[in-house]
Design an enzyme around this catalytic site. Sequence first.
Site, PDB file in Angstrom:
ATOM      1  N   SER A 111      44.542  85.224  71.415  1.00 23.03           N
ATOM      2  CA  SER A 111      45.184  84.175  70.897  1.00 23.03           C
ATOM      3  C   SER A 111      44.131  83.071  71.119  1.00 23.03           C
ATOM      4  CB  SER A 111      46.298  84.015  71.496  1.00 23.03           C
ATOM      5  OG  SER A 111      46.487  84.079  72.590  1.00 23.03           O
ATOM      6  N   ALA A 114      41.264  82.781  68.691  1.00 25.64           N
ATOM      7  CA  ALA A 114      41.851  82.463  67.387  1.00 25.64           C
ATOM      8  C   ALA A 114      42.267  80.788  67.235  1.00 25.64           C
ATOM      9  CB  ALA A 114      43.017  83.135  66.866  1.00 25.64           C
ATOM     10  N   ASP A 155      35.086  87.897  70.092  1.00 30.32           N
ATOM     11  CA  ASP A 155      36.403  87.657  69.331  1.00 30.32           C
ATOM     12  C   ASP A 155      36.495  86.401  68.512  1.00 30.32           C
ATOM     13  OD1 ASP A 155      35.626  86.121  71.775  1.00 30.32           O
ATOM     14  OD2 ASP A 155      37.694  86.392  72.845  1.00 30.32           O
TER      15      ASP A 155
HETATM   16  O1  PMV Z   1      40.289  91.238  76.773  1.00 32.27           O
HETATM   17  P1  PMV Z   1      39.714  91.178  75.613  1.00 32.27           P
HETATM   18  O2  PMV Z   1      40.515  91.670  74.576  1.00 32.27           O
HETATM   19  O3  PMV Z   1      39.403  89.508  75.288  1.00 32.27           O
HETATM   20  O4  PMV Z   1      38.311  91.735  75.723  1.00 32.27           O
HETATM   21  C1  PMV Z   1      37.207  91.277  76.660  1.00 32.27           C
HETATM   22  C2  PMV Z   1      36.018  92.268  76.201  1.00 32.27           C
HETATM   23  C3  PMV Z   1      35.037  92.134  77.398  1.00 32.27           C
HETATM   24  O5  PMV Z   1      33.684  92.847  76.736  1.00 32.27           O
HETATM   25  C4  PMV Z   1      35.289  92.691  78.673  1.00 32.27           C
HETATM   26  C5  PMV Z   1      34.640  90.635  77.363  1.00 32.27           C
HETATM   27  C6  PMV Z   1      33.806  90.101  76.409  1.00 32.27           C
HETATM   28  O6  PMV Z   1      33.996  88.712  76.397  1.00 32.27           O
HETATM   29  O7  PMV Z   1      33.211  90.704  75.595  1.00 32.27           O
END
Ligand code: PMV
Length: 323
Positions: A111, A114, A155
């Site tokens: 979230s 996004a 993300d």
């Molecule tokens: O917790 P999430 O879904 O935001 O995933 C984190 C993934 C990591 O590799 C641990 C951190 C990142 O920003 O890549």
Amino acid sequence: MERIKVSAPGKLMLMGEHSVIYGHPCIVTAVDQRMGVSIGESGDNIIRIHAPEVGLDNFSLAIQNLDTAEVPKGAKFITVGLRNFFRRFENPIGLTIDTSSEFSSQFGFGSSSAVTVGIIKGLSEFFGLSLSNRQIFDLSYQTVLDVQGVGSGFDLAAAIWGGTIYFITGGKEIKRLEVENLPMVIGYTGIKADTVSLVKKVSELRTEKPEFIEQIFSSISSLVQKGKVLLEKEDFVNFGKLMYANQELLDNLEVGGQKLSDLIYAARNAGALGAKLSGAGGGDCMIAFVDRKDKVEVENAIINAGGVIINARTGAQGVRIEK
Ligand code: PMV
């Protein structure tokens, strides 16, 4: 100026979490649950934000206080995003900002990323700048680093470009993979993962045992390289095997958790092609790839192990303007 509404999708990491922070690649898919952001002029020097999913209910602040405003952490992605945009592109004006999410901020669907992308894209359209995806990424990434200090930006790439993406830290490489809907089941643990502290924990482990951890990162990296090729061939059977291997390496990084393991093993015993945690670990969601004939059985196994199935299509469209 006319009110603008945009929406950006959530995401799920398919492979390569944690090692992506250290310059390695990962694969992420956008999910078709979206965060909406609408932006209009307030007509005065006040910014009014209604963003209940990140803890702001009819909050207002003067534009000169964007830097100093005390807001909950989730809402900082909005205020810092606004500040960074105004520093770089336009003189600040009063705005009203509303967000609405189709997914809970508890799932780990991203979230914060996004909403950050929604704000930057929304401002770009509102001021008629038509920023490129790359410009939106760079400003969003700066915002995330300003707010939480760590993050690879995977993300944000999913929220901007959509689809299923091969991604290297900080957007050094961002490549859309030619693969349509993935045969994925999503199981939610009911536990909120704390990404920042898990990233810190891995960083401490790396300081303690640098060679061991670097070796794990390289192994994950080679799984991601193989996984990229398999996904483009739609070879989900062999991709699934790599998911199990990635999960073992994540367990060695000590970012798993009992509930995640319960759901992953339940899926495995019910015939999933592959299963692993998705994201930082500790909680949030696990994912499983399944053959269509086994889908219901895998879902039931996850439910019986205490998980909640979340229905979301993968490879969703990236940030877009809503009419
Ligand atoms: O917790 P999430 O879904 O935001 O995933 C984190 C993934 C990591 O590799 C641990 C951190 C990142 O920003 O890549």
